[in-house]
Design a protein around this motif. Structure first.
Motif, mmCIF file in Angstrom:
data_model
loop_
_atom_site.group_PDB
_atom_site.id
_atom_site.type_symbol
_atom_site.label_atom_id
_atom_site.label_comp_id
_atom_site.label_asym_id
_atom_site.label_seq_id
_atom_site.Cartn_x
_atom_site.Cartn_y
_atom_site.Cartn_z
ATOM 1 N N GLN A 67 1.831 30.076 59.242
ATOM 2 C CA GLN A 67 2.375 29.628 58.210
ATOM 3 C C GLN A 67 0.469 28.667 57.985
ATOM 4 O O GLN A 67 0.233 28.798 56.948
ATOM 5 C CB GLN A 67 3.142 28.431 58.317
ATOM 6 C CG GLN A 67 4.022 28.730 57.958
ATOM 7 C CD GLN A 67 5.740 28.122 58.066
ATOM 8 O OE1 GLN A 67 4.786 26.652 58.900
ATOM 9 N NE2 GLN A 67 6.110 27.581 57.509
ATOM 10 N N ARG A 114 -5.177 31.261 51.149
ATOM 11 C CA ARG A 114 -4.447 31.076 50.136
ATOM 12 C C ARG A 114 -5.697 30.081 49.319
ATOM 13 O O ARG A 114 -6.032 30.032 48.289
ATOM 14 C CB ARG A 114 -3.354 30.191 49.645
ATOM 15 C CG ARG A 114 -2.408 31.317 50.230
ATOM 16 C CD ARG A 114 -0.903 31.038 50.191
ATOM 17 N NE ARG A 114 -0.115 31.830 49.819
ATOM 18 C CZ ARG A 114 1.188 32.194 51.172
ATOM 19 N NH1 ARG A 114 1.463 30.473 51.862
ATOM 20 N NH2 ARG A 114 2.097 33.081 50.825
ATOM 21 N N ASN A 125 1.618 29.822 46.280
ATOM 22 C CA ASN A 125 3.094 30.311 47.599
ATOM 23 C C ASN A 125 3.381 32.131 47.339
ATOM 24 O O ASN A 125 3.958 32.226 48.037
ATOM 25 C CB ASN A 125 4.108 29.896 47.626
ATOM 26 C CG ASN A 125 4.153 28.429 48.455
ATOM 27 O OD1 ASN A 125 2.484 27.951 48.960
ATOM 28 N ND2 ASN A 125 4.800 27.333 48.088
#
Length: 172
Positions: free
Chosen positions: A27, A34, A76
């Motif tokens: 994660q 990102r 996301n």
């Protein structure tokens, strides 16, 4: 309590700790990827859409998916940030990392064999084409009588096949 009864619980807790740690690492890598997006980066969304980042906001990304097509995605929803070479290879079909301009595979396979190609060509010219079509024997015998214009009835119309109770001539 003895060590034998406590050991399975210790192993179970250790396995759970390692699994959650691995998931947290993945994660964190995704969040870092990102956050590293900049305008001009090539991206792939989780839905499989390829485009170029036009603007990056706190929670959203504006993607240029083609001429006159701008799409707004949540951060996301970005599945991967691609390198320029990888993006050009996938979207435009441009290969930059070719090591040689020569053909990897020759145009004909004759250079791959050790035998003389003329002997193979002569053997191939003597081959006759094989007809794999199934021919019906009864229709071949009935057609000449029908073409001759006689009033002969087909053999199948005169005789009805015998009905059996599941017996067949096939070998068991």
């Amino acid at each position: 309590m003895s060590l034998v009864t406590i050991l399975p619980f210790i192993v179970l807790i250790g396995a759970m700790f390692l699994m959650t740690r691995s998931a947290k690492k993945k994660q964190q890598q995704a969040v870092d990827m990102r956050n590293a997006m900049q305008p001009g980066s090539g991206v792939r969304t989780i839905g499989g859409l390829y485009g170029t980042v036009k603007e990056v906001d706190e929670d959203t990304v504006l993607i240029d998916a083609g001429p006159g097509v701008e799409l707004l995605f949540a951060k996301n929803a970005i599945g991967a940030v691609l390198t320029d070479d990888e993006y050009n290879r996938i979207v435009h079909g441009i290969e930059h990392d070719l090591k040689s301009d020569s053909d990897v595979v020759p145009a004909d396979a004759s250079s791959l064999s050790d035998t003389d190609g003329s002997a193979d060509a002569a053997a191939a010219s003597d081959d006759k084409p094989v007809d794999f079509g199934k021919k019906d024997e009864t229709s071949a015998t009935e057609e000449p009588a029908a073409e001759a214009g006689t009033d002969a009835t087909p053999k199948q119309a005169d005789e009805e096949p015998k009905k059996t109770d599941g017996d067949s001539d096939a070998k068991k």
